[in-house]
Write an enzyme that holds these catalytic residues in place. Structure first.
Site, PDB file in Angstrom:
ATOM      1  N   ASP A   1      -1.213   8.035  -7.073  1.00 38.55           N
ATOM      2  CA  ASP A   1      -1.109   9.496  -7.117  1.00 38.55           C
ATOM      3  C   ASP A   1      -0.398   9.939  -8.400  1.00 38.55           C
ATOM      4  O   ASP A   1      -0.865  10.842  -9.095  1.00 38.55           O
ATOM      5  CB  ASP A   1      -0.364   9.999  -5.879  1.00 38.55           C
TER       6      ASP A   1
ATOM      7  N   ALA B   1       0.826  -1.205   0.000  1.00 42.76           N
ATOM      8  CA  ALA B   1       0.000   0.000   0.000  1.00 42.76           C
ATOM      9  C   ALA B   1       0.863   1.259   0.000  1.00 42.76           C
ATOM     10  O   ALA B   1       0.503   2.273  -0.607  1.00 42.76           O
ATOM     11  CB  ALA B   1      -0.943   0.002   1.203  1.00 42.76           C
TER      12      ALA B   1
ATOM     13  N   GLY C   1       1.861   1.615  -3.513  1.00 40.34           N
ATOM     14  CA  GLY C   1       0.636   1.772  -4.303  1.00 40.34           C
ATOM     15  C   GLY C   1       0.030   3.150  -4.180  1.00 40.34           C
ATOM     16  O   GLY C   1      -0.516   3.691  -5.145  1.00 40.34           O
ATOM     17  N   ASP C   2       0.125   3.750  -3.001  1.00 44.17           N
ATOM     18  CA  ASP C   2      -0.376   5.109  -2.785  1.00 44.17           C
ATOM     19  C   ASP C   2       0.339   6.084  -3.723  1.00 44.17           C
ATOM     20  O   ASP C   2      -0.289   6.902  -4.396  1.00 44.17           O
ATOM     21  CB  ASP C   2      -0.153   5.502  -1.320  1.00 44.17           C
ATOM     22  N   SER C   3       1.648   5.978  -3.794  1.00 43.04           N
ATOM     23  CA  SER C   3       2.431   6.868  -4.654  1.00 43.04           C
ATOM     24  C   SER C   3       2.177   6.601  -6.125  1.00 43.04           C
ATOM     25  O   SER C   3       2.081   7.527  -6.929  1.00 43.04           O
ATOM     26  CB  SER C   3       3.921   6.718  -4.368  1.00 43.04           C
TER      27      SER C   3
END
Length: 152
Positions: free
Chosen positions: A45, A37, A40-42
């Site tokens: 984005d 995660a 994955g967040d980056s």
């Protein structure tokens, strides 16, 4: 005069990164869902920002507003919910591990359920990214955006 292409110049971004930093192959399914995660967040984005910027030159405040609307936990949770029927069993397993993880904190503008669903979504994207399955990652994001009513 055109310069000849050397084998090094034909490496993909991923191959060049692995070669330059001597990165070993990994079994990404064995990684912590919170680690997946995290990346994955980056990735999500960057994907959203890239699409927004490539749609046309505009004020950064408008870009930020468009990106913020889509990267917040509530939007990610809604997208994840719409994607569930389209996931392979393996992808669903990664999503569920992320959703069932025990993060140390929650988002300021989301309830716990939304935050955990967003974490599952980010874990899935991190897994696909690290695995190098960019086409599947992009296709799922596009499908999720469309099915949740977030047009890009």
């Amino acid at each position: 005069m055109e310069k000849g292409v050397t084998p090094e110049e034909t490496l993909s971004w991923e191959e060049y990164l692995k070669e330059t930093f001597s990165l070993p192959e990994r079994d990404w399914e064995q990684y912590s869902p919170l680690t997946l995660a995290y990346i994955g967040d980056s990735v999500y984005d960057l994907l959203i920002r890239t699409v927004l910027v490539k749609q046309g030159n505009t004020q950064t405040a408008r870009l930020h507003g468009g990106a913020s609307r889509l990267v917040r936990a509530g939007a990610q949770a809604r997208i994840a919910e719409k994607l569930l029927p389209h996931l392979t069993p393996q992808e669903e397993g990664v999503y569920r591990r992320g959703k069932n993880s025990k993060p140390a904190h929650t988002a300021k503008n989301a309830d716990r359920r939304e935050y955990l669903e967003a974490t599952g979504f980010e874990a899935l994207l991190g897994y696909l990214y690290l695995k190098g399955d960019y086409r599947r990652m992009i296709d799922l994001v596009k499908l999720g955006l469309e099915e949740s009513g977030y047009g890009l």
